[in-house]
Design a protein around this motif. Structure first.
Motif: not given
Length: 329
Positions: A135-143, A218-223, A230-234, A238-246
């Protein structure tokens, strides 16, 4: 149609034949089983298109408020699914990233032949061109909430509509590249869902080398998917989210599971992208293996010649290991 009720689910399980004869594939069950029925809506998913004419490969497209467009899924059924009445384990097989990658990727790669006559259902969903099973941190195209779509909607929908073991010992998850990362991630974050996890050239470390894989996500999802989101924030994560997924930060979450991984050792030296990609995969998997060793967690790992490719023979070995670990049809 409303969400599947417990009564509906019990009926489907009963149709699967839970007797000892069914578990062993007894002749009486083979002779008397009814064909599979068409799947319905539920769990936030509304079926907008379907294909159920091929006896092995059924496909569905859904309307869901979690993705903003209608994702699809291929469901590869065992050859005897319509006649056996048996209940089967399930493999969730996650595709890699790229503008040409979607729910059809593994069918194009020959998944029917690779699975052959093995007694397992293979579920292959859309995951976005660069959705990173997140679930991305941000999206400019809807969910674009792929994680919620897969884990909260699709997984229970599959269990409600097909004869599956809806339990920990009945499920495996695997994937290639971005999908391999998705397999690592889903196994750690949803501990009770998958008894087997495997990654084919899937990165296992987000933060190493100054966060190369997190930046890649981040870069691939943005493009490709989020129009600058972005997935994790740019620029800040979002450090907590990175750790939860790592994966390398979630080692104890893999305890007690079957683990398989493969990476290439010799990517094409003139292909910069493949060299960087598989270089990170190999280094991250080695880091992951070292941490598993320190924790006393068993695993199976392969390092094979070549680069960032899906290795058919490795997948067949992986599949045999899954079937050995999971509940038998």
């Amino acid at each position: 149609m409303k969400d599947q009720t417990p009564t509906r689910r019990r009926v489907l399980k009963a149709a699967g034949g839970l007797s000892a004869a069914a578990a062993l594939g007894g002749a009486g069950v083979l002779a008397g089983a009814a064909p599979a029925s068409a799947a319905g809506d539920g769990f936030g998913l509304r079926v907008t298109e379907r294909g159920e004419s091929d006896p092995r490969m059924w496909w569905y497209r859904f309307s869901t408020d979690q993705t903003g467009w209608d994702p699809a899924v291929n469901v590869l059924l065992p050859e005897d699914y319509h006649s056996s009445g048996r209940t089967y384990p399930v493999l969730y097989l996650l595709h890699g990233g790229g503008l040409d990658q979607d729910f059809m990727s593994f069918d194009k790669a020959g998944i029917r032949g690779l699975v052959g006559g093995r007694p397992i259902i293979v579920v292959m969903p859309d995951g976005g061109h660069a959705g990173w099973y997140s679930n991305p941190v941000s999206s400019n195209v809807g969910p674009r909430n792929w994680e919620t779509f897969h884990m909260k909607q699709l997984l229970p929908w599959i269990d409600a509509n097909f004869r599956t073991y809806a339990e920990y010992d009945g499920r495996a998850v695997s994937g290639f590249s971005m999908g391999g990362f998705g397999a690592w991630k889903y196994t750690a974050k949803y501990y009770g869902h998958f008894a087997s996890v495997s990654a084919h050239s899937g990165p296992a470390s987000l933060r190493r080398d100054l966060g190369a894989v997190a930046h890649w996500a981040n870069v691939s999802s943005a493009a490709a998917d989020l129009a600058g989101g972005s997935i994790y924030g740019m620029p800040l994560w979002d450090e907590a989210r990175v750790s939860a997924d790592n994966p390398v930060e979630r080692i104890d979450s893999y305890r007690g599971k079957r683990i398989f991984m493969v990476a290439g050792t010799s990517p094409d030296p003139v292909n910069w992208f493949e060299r960087i990609t598989e270089g990170e995969v190999l280094a991250g998997q080695r880091e992951f293996r070292g941490l598993l060793d320190n924790a006393g967690i068993a695993y199976e790992a392969r390092e094979e010649p070549g680069g960032h490719v899906f290795r058919h023979e490795m997948f067949k070995q992986d599949l045999d290991g899954m079937i050995e670990r999971l509940r038998k049809a």
